[in-house]
Structures are given as C-alpha cells and as structure tokens.
Write an enzyme that holds these catalytic residues in place. Structure first.
Site, PDB file in Angstrom:
ATOM      1  N   ASN A 126       0.804  -1.229   0.000  1.00  0.00           N
ATOM      2  CA  ASN A 126       0.000   0.000   0.000  1.00  0.00           C
ATOM      3  C   ASN A 126       0.837   1.280   0.000  1.00  0.00           C
ATOM      4  O   ASN A 126       0.429   2.290  -0.554  1.00  0.00           O
ATOM      5  CB  ASN A 126      -1.001  -0.005   1.165  1.00  0.00           C
ATOM      6  CG  ASN A 126      -0.350  -0.225   2.517  1.00  0.00           C
ATOM      7  OD1 ASN A 126       0.825  -0.578   2.615  1.00  0.00           O
ATOM      8  ND2 ASN A 126      -1.120  -0.023   3.576  1.00  0.00           N
ATOM      9  N   GLU A 223       4.433  -4.505  12.103  1.00  0.00           N
ATOM     10  CA  GLU A 223       3.380  -3.502  11.928  1.00  0.00           C
ATOM     11  C   GLU A 223       2.293  -4.186  11.118  1.00  0.00           C
ATOM     12  O   GLU A 223       2.424  -4.367   9.908  1.00  0.00           O
ATOM     13  CB  GLU A 223       3.950  -2.271  11.215  1.00  0.00           C
ATOM     14  CG  GLU A 223       3.113  -1.024  11.418  1.00  0.00           C
ATOM     15  CD  GLU A 223       1.999  -0.913  10.408  1.00  0.00           C
ATOM     16  OE1 GLU A 223       0.872  -1.349  10.746  1.00  0.00           O
ATOM     17  OE2 GLU A 223       2.230  -0.417   9.313  1.00  0.00           O
ATOM     18  N   CYS A 257      -3.644   0.223   6.819  1.00  0.00           N
ATOM     19  CA  CYS A 257      -3.802  -0.617   8.007  1.00  0.00           C
ATOM     20  C   CYS A 257      -4.378   0.127   9.198  1.00  0.00           C
ATOM     21  O   CYS A 257      -5.064  -0.460  10.031  1.00  0.00           O
ATOM     22  CB  CYS A 257      -2.462  -1.251   8.377  1.00  0.00           C
ATOM     23  SG  CYS A 257      -1.124  -0.050   8.474  1.00  0.00           S
ATOM     24  N   GLU A 437       7.791   2.252  14.295  1.00  0.00           N
ATOM     25  CA  GLU A 437       8.420   2.955  13.181  1.00  0.00           C
ATOM     26  C   GLU A 437       8.442   4.433  13.567  1.00  0.00           C
ATOM     27  O   GLU A 437       7.602   4.903  14.337  1.00  0.00           O
ATOM     28  CB  GLU A 437       7.587   2.801  11.897  1.00  0.00           C
ATOM     29  CG  GLU A 437       7.118   1.389  11.592  1.00  0.00           C
ATOM     30  CD  GLU A 437       8.001   0.642  10.618  1.00  0.00           C
ATOM     31  OE1 GLU A 437       9.185   1.025  10.485  1.00  0.00           O
ATOM     32  OE2 GLU A 437       7.508  -0.316  10.016  1.00  0.00           O
TER      33      GLU A 437
END
Length: 463
Positions: A126, A223, A257, A437
């Site tokens: 994505n 993640e 997400c 992150e």
C-alpha cells in the site's frame, strides 16, 4: 508485473536462496564500512539521498502510482514523507550516544549504542516507497545495512530507492533489494547472517515471520493489521468530523492498516453526520490515478477487489444497508477497462457483531455505528483483537484526552486522522504488532546497548 489497471508492464524474476545469500553477504561487507563511519558522515549521505528524492519527486510519484494504483496526488505526499523521513534520521545520526555513569571510588561505567548488523525489511503493497524509507532511514542512521523485499504486487519503486542510495554515496551493497513472495521472505528470515527483521503486512504473515525469527533469536518489528475506531461526539465540528471520516477510510482506496473503519457516531447527530458523509463520499472522483483531479485510483489486484466486494455482499446479507457506492466502476478510457476500480462505500445500520465491523476489509468501505454514552463507546471501541489506531472528534478537550487515554491503541488522533509525521512513533497494541516505526523510538529497534564497567582501583575479590 501487472499494474492495477490490469496491464502487464514488465517481468521480474523472484530471488531464490542463492540470490538472497548474495544480497546478505553483500550487505554484510558494506556494513563493515558503514558501521565504522561517524554519525555525521552517515548523516551527510542520508541528506544527499533525501535531496535526490526531493529532486526526482515527480518521477518517483508517477512510478509509485503505476506501481500501486493510488492517485498521483497521494503519491506525491508519500514521496514528500519519504524524503522527510531520511532528513529526520540524518539529523539524529550524529547525535546517537550512550550514557556515562559515575560509580563509587572514581570508577565509572558507560553505554555504547551499537548497530545490529544486516537488517531485513519486508514491505507492504500500500505504501511501497514510503515504507522502505521508514525502515531504511533509522536502520542506516544507526549504522546497519538493509536487505529489503517489497511486496510482489509492487516491486518497482523500491528499486529506484536503491539506485538513489547508491548515487548518494552509501557503500556498495548497503541497501539491497530482493524480489519475490513468501519463499523469498523465508530465505531472508532463516538466513544466519540476518540480525533483525522488520515487517509490515497482515497478521497471519506476521505470526509466521515471528515464528521463523524465533528460531534464530532475531528481534522483530511487526506492523500488522487494524480495525480502528473513529469516535464522533455530538459536540464536534461536524464539517471537520466528516473530513476526518473520509481521511480515515478512503486514502489509498481504503488500503491502509490504520484506517478508522468503525465510525462510532453519537446518536444525536447520527442522521446529519451520515447524510453529510454520504454526500461527500459520492463526490470522490474515481478513475485514472495519473489524472490530477482523481482522488481514488484502482485497488491492488483482482483477487483483492473480489474480496472487498464479498465483504460488502456479506454485510448486506447480515442486515447492513449500503448507503452509497460499493459497486464496480468502469472508467470511460478503454485502456482502463480492465482495471480494478470500485466506488467508495458507506454502510449504515451496522452492529458490532457483523463481519464487516469485526474483520479488516482493507478497501474503501466505511461502517457507521451509533452510540449513546462515552463509557459505552470506549468499551465497544476496545472490543477487538486489533489495536493499531483510534480517533476522537470533539470540542471538549478534556473528554478527548480522557477517551484516547482509555483506547487500547498505539496511534491515536484528536480532531484529525491518518496524519503520520515522521517525528512521531507509529505502531500498534495487541494483534496489530509491536515495535515502532518513526520518531526517536525507532532508534531503539535498530540498535543495541553495550554496557562497559571500568574499575579504577583494585578488584575486590570475595575469594
């Protein structure tokens, strides 16, 4: 490689075990050079890479649009976030340091923050270029090397990043790209010279990566997915909340997400909010992602489009009402007739037990649910295996902070949504993964601490 418009534009070979080993060995050799450079030296290279990305913004954004199907408008934002990420970690590279601790009798101790070695990055389809920068920025700033595997659905733009790093002056092999699917990922995770794995993707794949990493005692950052709540209180700015709901559901064709796909609306404003959301959703321009006025491009591939459509069909069967969209869209341009397009969908009459409310759809589908009290909505919002994100829209600042404190989610938004400045850590709770992150927090996951204890007198022996 087939684009989201259904056309084959190039062919790529999957990297086998030998290719993966070559990439890791090459990265290992480069690591010996890079890890011995000062933070300021690494900073200058990362700043040059950021400059090159900024200079080639339009070219990379166009490549990303072809790669992923998102609108060129969004792709440009992704590229801007990418060079900002490298600039941010370039700024931190020269300041990475340990501590000095005074001990009795003139003795002392100190800590050193040291790189891990060859890190593996496994990206999602994505945000291909942006995720590669989110992983490589802190990894390289800390002195590591990285072997990166993009999704087989979006193999192109990360190769461009590798070229940019090389041009910027990283040692040859410091950032390597391997192509392929699950088998290539397994070779990377099992490789004995890999020190760490950072993965962005689905929960089932994340579980497999964690299992493989465990066999080598390798640290992982995961993640993973989400089914995040967006809570709209009646005292919100309605116009702002409607914009927030669109941002929380329809960026990158809903393939995000952290999207706030469970939109809880206080019953007092349910009708007016729903009416406004539907009106604005129907205005979203779907079509050729390379056109300037397009705001929603194509979904990633046909199986995924069919999966999203199946969720909508099931939602109707379970009693949800399709308030707009959800149908396939065929652009006028004959070159795009085989593309994977659909109109953004808003579902009303939803309940917490519906599949569309419980499972991650990963498409442009918003589910609206009414609520009556703050206590009730917090409990319902947390009633999920996921915990990636959450959002609150209200003018009552005390209530806003009270609700986000109660949400079991790693990334929370107040009166906005899907804003991800590189300065702020990003990651989830529960099944949405662990590790972070971005921000200074990412440095912790790409380095390790060594403690040194120095005795200034004679050793006090107990023997």
């Amino acid at each position: 490689f087939k684009t989201c418009q259904g056309r084959v534009i190039t062919k790529l070979l999957c990297s086998g075990e030998k290719d993966v080993d070559l990439a890791v060995q090459s990265a290992k050799a480069a690591f010996k050079i890079w890890s011995q450079m000062s933070g300021m030296e690494r900073s200058r290279v990362l700043l040059e890479a950021a400059r090159l990305i900024r200079e080639q913004r339009e070219e990379i954004a166009t490549l990303e649009t072809i790669n992923n199907g998102k609108s060129i408008f969004e792709a440009r934002v992704d590229i801007d976030i990418s060079w900002q990420c490298l600039e941010y970690y370039a700024g931190l590279a020269g300041s990475l340091a340990g501590e000095h601790i005074q001990l009795p009798g003139g003795s002392f101790g100190y800590t050193r923050r040291e790189p891990l070695g060859v890190c593996v990055g496994i990206g999602a389809w994505n945000y291909p270029f942006q995720i590669a920068c989110w992983k490589s920025g802190p990894a390289l700033a800390c002195g590591n090397a990285m072997v990166f595997k993009p999704s087989p659905f979006t193999p192109l733009s990360v190769v461009k990043l590798a070229e940019i790093f090389t041009e910027a002056g990283v040692p040859k092999g410091l950032f390597n790209v391997v192509q392929g699917g699950a088998a290539t990922g397994q070779f990377l995770c099992h490789h004995p010279d890999v020190a760490k794995i950072s993965f962005t993707g689905s929960v089932p794949t994340g579980m497999k990566i964690m299992e493989m990493a465990a066999k080598g005692i390798k640290p992982v950052t995961l993640e993973l997915g989400g089914k995040s709540p967006l809570i709209i209180f009646s005292d919100c700015s309605l116009e702002n909340a409607v914009k927030g709901a669109l941002m929380a559901n329809f960026l990158t064709q809903g393939e995000v997400c952290c999207n706030g796909t469970r939109v809880f609306v206080e019953r007092k404003i349910l009708d007016v909010f729903t009416k406004e959301v539907v009106k604005h959703t129907q205005k979203i321009k779907v079509g050729d992602p390379l056109l300037e006025d397009t705001r929603m491009g194509a979904l990633i591939n046909r199986p995924h489009l069919e999966r999203v459509q199946a969720f909508i069909k099931q939602a109707k069967e379970q009693g949800a009402q399709v308030l707009c969209g959800g149908d396939l869209y065929v652009p006028d341009d004959p070159k795009l007739k085989n593309g994977y397009y659909m109109r953004p969908c808003v579902l009303g009459n939803c309940t917490d037990d519906m599949t569309c409310v419980k499972e991650e759809i990963f498409g442009p589908v918003m589910s609206i649910l009414p609520f009556d009290t703050e206590e009730e909505v917090v409990e319902r919002a947390n009633n999920t295996k996921f915990g990636l994100a959450g959002g609150v829209f209200t003018r009552d600042i005390q209530k806003a902070h009270r609700v986000v404190a109660a949400l079991k989610a790693g990334m929370c938004f107040i009166n906005n949504y899907n804003i991800s400045p590189v300065e702020l850590p990003f990651g989830g709770y529960k099944a949405s993964g662990f590790g972070r992150e971005n921000g200074r927090a990412a440095i912790e996951y790409y380095s390790q601490l060594k403690t040194v204890c120095v005795e200034m007198g004679d050793v006090e022996s107990v023997f």
